[in-house]
Write a protein that holds these residues in place. Structure first.
Motif, PDB file in Angstrom:
ATOM      1  N   LYS A 162       0.832  -1.078  -0.121  1.00  0.00           N
ATOM      2  CA  LYS A 162       0.011  -0.018  -0.003  1.00  0.00           C
ATOM      3  C   LYS A 162       0.740   1.367  -0.062  1.00  0.00           C
ATOM      4  O   LYS A 162       0.474   2.392  -0.635  1.00  0.00           O
ATOM      5  CB  LYS A 162      -0.948  -0.147   1.200  1.00  0.00           C
ATOM      6  N   GLN A 163       2.033   1.276   0.517  1.00  0.00           N
ATOM      7  CA  GLN A 163       3.062   2.540   0.579  1.00  0.00           C
ATOM      8  C   GLN A 163       3.380   2.992  -0.893  1.00  0.00           C
ATOM      9  O   GLN A 163       3.438   4.142  -0.964  1.00  0.00           O
ATOM     10  CB  GLN A 163       4.324   2.054   1.097  1.00  0.00           C
ATOM     11  N   ASN A 164       3.052   1.800  -1.897  1.00  0.00           N
ATOM     12  CA  ASN A 164       3.517   2.488  -3.402  1.00  0.00           C
ATOM     13  C   ASN A 164       2.235   2.662  -4.138  1.00  0.00           C
ATOM     14  O   ASN A 164       2.398   2.642  -5.410  1.00  0.00           O
ATOM     15  CB  ASN A 164       4.325   1.567  -3.885  1.00  0.00           C
ATOM     16  N   ASN A 165       0.975   2.828  -3.524  1.00  0.00           N
ATOM     17  CA  ASN A 165      -0.293   2.764  -4.295  1.00  0.00           C
ATOM     18  C   ASN A 165      -0.192   4.045  -5.314  1.00  0.00           C
ATOM     19  O   ASN A 165      -0.540   3.930  -6.437  1.00  0.00           O
ATOM     20  CB  ASN A 165      -1.228   2.873  -3.314  1.00  0.00           C
ATOM     21  N   SER A 166       0.248   4.921  -4.741  1.00  0.00           N
ATOM     22  CA  SER A 166       0.172   6.353  -5.483  1.00  0.00           C
ATOM     23  C   SER A 166       1.196   6.075  -6.636  1.00  0.00           C
ATOM     24  O   SER A 166       0.951   6.643  -7.835  1.00  0.00           O
ATOM     25  CB  SER A 166       0.630   7.718  -5.013  1.00  0.00           C
ATOM     26  N   ASN A 167       2.426   5.507  -6.521  1.00  0.00           N
ATOM     27  CA  ASN A 167       3.463   5.247  -7.442  1.00  0.00           C
ATOM     28  C   ASN A 167       2.742   4.337  -8.576  1.00  0.00           C
ATOM     29  O   ASN A 167       3.189   4.443  -9.842  1.00  0.00           O
ATOM     30  CB  ASN A 167       4.841   4.704  -6.864  1.00  0.00           C
ATOM     31  N   TYR A 168       2.056   3.189  -7.970  1.00  0.00           N
ATOM     32  CA  TYR A 168       1.311   2.446  -8.965  1.00  0.00           C
ATOM     33  C   TYR A 168       0.410   3.203  -9.799  1.00  0.00           C
ATOM     34  O   TYR A 168       0.041   2.759 -11.148  1.00  0.00           O
ATOM     35  CB  TYR A 168       0.758   1.211  -8.283  1.00  0.00           C
ATOM     36  N   LEU A 169      -0.259   4.047  -9.170  1.00  0.00           N
ATOM     37  CA  LEU A 169      -1.423   4.659  -9.963  1.00  0.00           C
ATOM     38  C   LEU A 169      -0.524   5.573 -11.215  1.00  0.00           C
ATOM     39  O   LEU A 169      -1.094   5.805 -12.154  1.00  0.00           O
ATOM     40  CB  LEU A 169      -2.187   5.458  -9.169  1.00  0.00           C
ATOM     41  N   ASP A 170       0.579   6.326 -10.696  1.00  0.00           N
ATOM     42  CA  ASP A 170       1.214   6.901 -11.634  1.00  0.00           C
ATOM     43  C   ASP A 170       1.624   6.148 -12.957  1.00  0.00           C
ATOM     44  O   ASP A 170       1.692   6.534 -14.182  1.00  0.00           O
ATOM     45  CB  ASP A 170       2.688   7.758 -11.087  1.00  0.00           C
ATOM     46  N   TRP A 171       2.024   4.794 -12.607  1.00  0.00           N
ATOM     47  CA  TRP A 171       2.373   4.135 -13.601  1.00  0.00           C
ATOM     48  C   TRP A 171       1.241   3.523 -14.432  1.00  0.00           C
ATOM     49  O   TRP A 171       1.388   3.328 -15.709  1.00  0.00           O
ATOM     50  CB  TRP A 171       3.084   2.640 -12.940  1.00  0.00           C
ATOM     51  N   ALA A 172       0.082   3.474 -13.567  1.00  0.00           N
ATOM     52  CA  ALA A 172      -1.244   3.081 -14.629  1.00  0.00           C
ATOM     53  C   ALA A 172      -1.418   4.193 -15.772  1.00  0.00           C
ATOM     54  O   ALA A 172      -1.875   3.852 -16.728  1.00  0.00           O
ATOM     55  CB  ALA A 172      -2.271   2.982 -13.600  1.00  0.00           C
ATOM     56  N   LEU A 173      -1.248   5.449 -15.334  1.00  0.00           N
ATOM     57  CA  LEU A 173      -1.204   6.624 -16.300  1.00  0.00           C
ATOM     58  C   LEU A 173      -0.239   6.348 -17.157  1.00  0.00           C
ATOM     59  O   LEU A 173      -0.825   6.516 -18.662  1.00  0.00           O
ATOM     60  CB  LEU A 173      -1.229   7.869 -15.398  1.00  0.00           C
ATOM     61  N   ARG A 174       0.705   5.875 -17.030  1.00  0.00           N
ATOM     62  CA  ARG A 174       1.925   5.985 -18.324  1.00  0.00           C
ATOM     63  C   ARG A 174       1.671   4.748 -18.976  1.00  0.00           C
ATOM     64  O   ARG A 174       1.826   4.721 -20.176  1.00  0.00           O
ATOM     65  CB  ARG A 174       3.248   5.778 -17.488  1.00  0.00           C
ATOM     66  N   LEU A 175       1.035   3.407 -18.497  1.00  0.00           N
ATOM     67  CA  LEU A 175       1.173   2.361 -19.271  1.00  0.00           C
ATOM     68  C   LEU A 175      -0.420   2.097 -19.831  1.00  0.00           C
ATOM     69  O   LEU A 175      -0.714   1.058 -20.422  1.00  0.00           O
ATOM     70  CB  LEU A 175       1.477   1.120 -18.419  1.00  0.00           C
ATOM     71  N   GLY A 176      -1.349   2.739 -19.238  1.00  0.00           N
ATOM     72  CA  GLY A 176      -2.701   2.869 -19.665  1.00  0.00           C
ATOM     73  C   GLY A 176      -2.935   3.849 -20.963  1.00  0.00           C
ATOM     74  O   GLY A 176      -2.058   4.290 -21.456  1.00  0.00           O
ATOM     75  N   ARG A 177      -4.234   3.957 -21.135  1.00  0.00           N
ATOM     76  CA  ARG A 177      -4.683   4.766 -22.222  1.00  0.00           C
ATOM     77  C   ARG A 177      -5.907   5.501 -21.882  1.00  0.00           C
ATOM     78  O   ARG A 177      -6.597   5.130 -20.784  1.00  0.00           O
ATOM     79  CB  ARG A 177      -4.887   4.192 -23.469  1.00  0.00           C
ATOM     80  N   PRO A 178      -6.374   6.594 -22.564  1.00  0.00           N
ATOM     81  CA  PRO A 178      -7.862   7.069 -22.534  1.00  0.00           C
ATOM     82  C   PRO A 178      -8.869   5.745 -22.511  1.00  0.00           C
ATOM     83  O   PRO A 178      -8.775   5.046 -23.484  1.00  0.00           O
ATOM     84  CB  PRO A 178      -7.885   8.253 -23.284  1.00  0.00           C
ATOM     85  N   GLY A 179      -9.659   5.700 -21.374  1.00  0.00           N
ATOM     86  CA  GLY A 179     -10.457   4.608 -21.435  1.00  0.00           C
ATOM     87  C   GLY A 179     -10.087   3.272 -20.530  1.00  0.00           C
ATOM     88  O   GLY A 179     -10.864   2.383 -20.388  1.00  0.00           O
ATOM     89  N   THR A 180      -8.805   3.201 -20.369  1.00  0.00           N
ATOM     90  CA  THR A 180      -8.186   2.124 -19.282  1.00  0.00           C
ATOM     91  C   THR A 180      -9.114   2.139 -18.002  1.00  0.00           C
ATOM     92  O   THR A 180      -9.286   3.238 -17.419  1.00  0.00           O
ATOM     93  CB  THR A 180      -6.866   2.188 -19.286  1.00  0.00           C
ATOM     94  N   THR A 181      -9.377   0.949 -17.580  1.00  0.00           N
ATOM     95  CA  THR A 181     -10.208   0.691 -16.250  1.00  0.00           C
ATOM     96  C   THR A 181      -8.997   0.536 -15.587  1.00  0.00           C
ATOM     97  O   THR A 181      -8.141  -0.420 -15.666  1.00  0.00           O
ATOM     98  CB  THR A 181     -10.961  -0.364 -16.433  1.00  0.00           C
ATOM     99  N   VAL A 182      -9.183   1.273 -14.120  1.00  0.00           N
ATOM    100  CA  VAL A 182      -8.015   0.844 -12.989  1.00  0.00           C
ATOM    101  C   VAL A 182      -9.053   0.338 -11.944  1.00  0.00           C
ATOM    102  O   VAL A 182      -9.742   1.243 -11.502  1.00  0.00           O
ATOM    103  CB  VAL A 182      -7.163   1.981 -13.018  1.00  0.00           C
ATOM    104  N   VAL A 183      -8.495  -0.721 -11.246  1.00  0.00           N
ATOM    105  CA  VAL A 183      -9.088  -1.062 -10.025  1.00  0.00           C
ATOM    106  C   VAL A 183      -8.147  -1.056  -8.844  1.00  0.00           C
ATOM    107  O   VAL A 183      -7.013  -1.792  -9.201  1.00  0.00           O
ATOM    108  CB  VAL A 183      -9.793  -2.531  -9.891  1.00  0.00           C
ATOM    109  N   LEU A 184      -8.468  -0.240  -8.012  1.00  0.00           N
ATOM    110  CA  LEU A 184      -7.344  -0.548  -6.679  1.00  0.00           C
ATOM    111  C   LEU A 184      -8.127  -1.020  -5.616  1.00  0.00           C
ATOM    112  O   LEU A 184      -8.920  -0.929  -4.952  1.00  0.00           O
ATOM    113  CB  LEU A 184      -7.141   0.996  -6.360  1.00  0.00           C
ATOM    114  N   ASP A 185      -7.359  -2.200  -5.055  1.00  0.00           N
ATOM    115  CA  ASP A 185      -7.935  -2.877  -4.048  1.00  0.00           C
ATOM    116  C   ASP A 185      -7.763  -2.281  -2.703  1.00  0.00           C
ATOM    117  O   ASP A 185      -6.746  -1.494  -2.450  1.00  0.00           O
ATOM    118  CB  ASP A 185      -7.499  -4.338  -3.777  1.00  0.00           C
ATOM    119  N   ASN A 186      -8.411  -2.662  -1.697  1.00  0.00           N
ATOM    120  CA  ASN A 186      -8.079  -2.139  -0.217  1.00  0.00           C
ATOM    121  C   ASN A 186      -8.189  -0.896  -0.119  1.00  0.00           C
ATOM    122  O   ASN A 186      -7.363  -0.068   0.423  1.00  0.00           O
ATOM    123  CB  ASN A 186      -6.885  -2.934   0.436  1.00  0.00           C
ATOM    124  N   ALA A 187      -9.348  -0.145  -0.361  1.00  0.00           N
ATOM    125  CA  ALA A 187      -9.502   1.299  -0.523  1.00  0.00           C
ATOM    126  C   ALA A 187     -10.082   1.839   0.668  1.00  0.00           C
ATOM    127  O   ALA A 187     -10.224   3.017   1.156  1.00  0.00           O
ATOM    128  CB  ALA A 187     -10.462   1.716  -1.668  1.00  0.00           C
TER     129      ALA A 187
END
Length: 225
Positions: free
Chosen positions: A146-171
């Motif tokens: 969980k400590q890196n959640n924001s870093n993972y979201l940042d990578w999701a933006l880089r590795l995704g595209r407009p329309g990509t679905t992102v699910v973050l567990d344990n919210a």
């Protein structure tokens, strides 16, 4: 150690829903059993949440899925089953022993050709995927440290595209999102990630609270815009 405390009635309802609606098959039961046999923590998603991931992959029309946090491959199997015949899933797992168990579970489920499991720190793996031109991913599931959640979201933006679905567990994390002192190790990372989802111009998101065998928790569901 922070403990999740499910109430008996929550678990009973989850069992009923799993048995009456979700119907996990032997391959999924095997994944749970091998995880327990290997001494892994019982932190995989609940069966009803796993089926939700499968349905979301299908609803999104995803062909290329990224998972951050493999464990024994329980959620991996669910999502891979939502892919079309030519779809693929890359899962990032830090521990080699966990990756080996997951590999065997995925292969046993007949999904081996669709799934690649990469071992090592996820942030390094994500950078490698970017360098290899593996993006864009259509669906990204984050369920790791969980400590890196924001870093993972940042990578999701880089590795995704407009329309990509992102699910973050344990919210929700037993309500620690409103009292980080309940879990000063994990809660700050969860809070930072939720703040990012709510404030970043490229995310449109919501959070669903859940109760069940995993206690009081939830997941964030986002779309990259």
């Amino acid at each position: 150690m922070f403990e999740h405390k499910p109430r008996p009635e929550w678990t009973a309802a989850e069992v009923f829903l799993t048995d009456s609606v979700v119907h996990p098959d032997p391959a999924l039961h095997r994944a749970l059993r091998t995880a327990a046999d290997a001494g892994m923590p019982a932190i995989e998603v609940a069966p009803n949440a796993g089926k939700l991931l499968q349905l979301l992959v299908q609803m999104a029309g995803a062909r290329n899925v990224l998972e951050i946090g493999t464990l024994a491959g329980f959620s991996t199997i669910w999502m891979a089953r939502g892919l079309p015949a030519d779809g693929s899933l890359v899962s990032c797992e830090f521990l080699p022993a966990h990756a080996q168990v997951a590999r065997e579970n995925v292969d046993s489920a007949g999904l081996g050709p669709k799934v690649e499991i990469r071992v090592g720190p996820a942030l390094e793996t994500l950078a490698e995927l970017a360098a290899e031109g593996r993006a864009p991913f259509d669906f990204i599931f984050i369920d790791a440290d969980k400590q890196n959640n924001s870093n993972y979201l940042d990578w999701a933006l880089r590795l995704g595209r407009p329309g990509t679905t992102v699910v973050l567990d344990n919210a929700v994390w037993e309500g620690a999102i409103t009292d980080a002192g309940m879990d000063p190790v994990n809660a700050p990372g969860i809070i930072d990630a939720l703040t990012m989802l709510g404030g970043h111009p490229r995310f449109d998101a919501t959070v669903i609270q859940t109760v069940g065998s995993k206690g009081w928790d939830g997941f964030a569901l986002a779309r990259i815009i």
